[in-house]
Enzyme design. Structure first.
Site, PDB file in Angstrom:
ATOM      1  N   TYR A  23      54.504 -94.912  37.631  1.00 53.10           N
ATOM      2  CA  TYR A  23      54.391 -96.167  38.386  1.00 53.10           C
ATOM      3  C   TYR A  23      55.734 -96.762  38.798  1.00 53.10           C
ATOM      4  CZ  TYR A  23      49.790 -95.704  36.271  1.00 53.10           C
ATOM      5  OH  TYR A  23      48.565 -95.212  35.869  1.00 53.10           O
ATOM      6  N   HIS A 101      45.992 -97.018  45.016  1.00 52.06           N
ATOM      7  CA  HIS A 101      46.601 -96.607  43.738  1.00 52.06           C
ATOM      8  C   HIS A 101      48.075 -96.357  43.940  1.00 52.06           C
ATOM      9  CE1 HIS A 101      42.703 -96.215  41.924  1.00 52.06           C
ATOM     10  NE2 HIS A 101      42.303 -95.561  43.002  1.00 52.06           N
TER      11      HIS A 101
HETATM   12  C1  DQA Z   1      46.169 -96.656  38.991  1.00 49.62           C
HETATM   13  C2  DQA Z   1      45.609 -95.278  38.622  1.00 49.62           C
HETATM   14  C3  DQA Z   1      44.524 -95.405  37.563  1.00 49.62           C
HETATM   15  O1  DQA Z   1      44.018 -94.126  37.210  1.00 49.62           O
HETATM   16  C4  DQA Z   1      45.099 -96.038  36.305  1.00 49.62           C
HETATM   17  O2  DQA Z   1      44.081 -96.220  35.344  1.00 49.62           O
HETATM   18  C5  DQA Z   1      45.819 -97.312  36.589  1.00 49.62           C
HETATM   19  C6  DQA Z   1      46.670 -97.400  37.781  1.00 49.62           C
HETATM   20  C7  DQA Z   1      47.330 -96.545  39.989  1.00 49.62           C
HETATM   21  O3  DQA Z   1      47.688 -97.583  40.572  1.00 49.62           O
HETATM   22  O4  DQA Z   1      47.896 -95.476  40.157  1.00 49.62           O
HETATM   23  O5  DQA Z   1      45.765 -98.257  35.794  1.00 49.62           O
HETATM   24  O6  DQA Z   1      45.125 -97.395  39.607  1.00 49.62           O
END
Ligand code: DQA
Length: 145
Positions: A23, A101
């Site tokens: 992230y 995402h």
């Molecule tokens: C997410 C991807 C999801 O699988 C994960 O549970 C998240 C973040 C993303 O922004 O990449 O909490 O939504």
């Protein structure tokens, strides 16, 4: 000015501290600021909301029926993969919904490959970090023009 609601679900308040390999180090506050600035460039007002509580998220989605929201971007975190409650709440909306995402969910663990929101969203932007939100906002602007 048309209003776009940006929803962030469970654990997303921890962006900046959480799993930087997936992230990055950008915080949720920085994401919101960047998305709001880009919204202004597109002529859109962006309203951001985050919660770790599923019922609160459902309520915020219900409120979007009457608060002038024209489109919704949602990164629901892990709820994306299993929350029929949030999927049902989104299905009641009449405005376009785009799933977002930060990470490339299809390149990660199997459980992240499935979205229970798929039948109710216009599309998905995944894997581009903050640009996932910005690309989704650009798509929302095009859908609303
Ligand atoms: C997410 C991807 C999801 O699988 C994960 O549970 C998240 C973040 C993303 O922004 O990449 O909490 O939504």
């Amino acid at each position: 000015m048309k209003k776009v609601l940006v929803l962030h679900g469970i654990n997303l308040n921890m962006f900046g501290k959480r799993d930087p390999a997936q992230y990055g180090t950008v915080t949720l506050a920085q994401i919101d600021e960047e998305v709001k600035v880009f919204g202004r460039e597109l002529g859109l007002e962006v309203d951001c909301f985050q919660t770790n509580h599923e019922g609160e998220m459902a309520q915020r989605i219900h409120d979007a029926h009457t608060d002038g929201t024209s489109a919704v971007l949602i990164n629901a975190g892990a709820w994306t993969h299993y929350s029929y409650g949030i999927a049902d709440a989104l299905a009641i909306l009449e405005v376009p919904v785009i799933e977002v995402h930060m990470s490339h969910v299809h390149g990660r663990e199997e459980f992240r490959h499935h979205s229970v929101f798929a039948p109710v969203v216009k599309g998905v932007v995944s894997g581009l970090g903050v640009d996932s939100y910005k690309m989704a906002l650009r798509a929302a602007a095009n859908l609303l023009s």
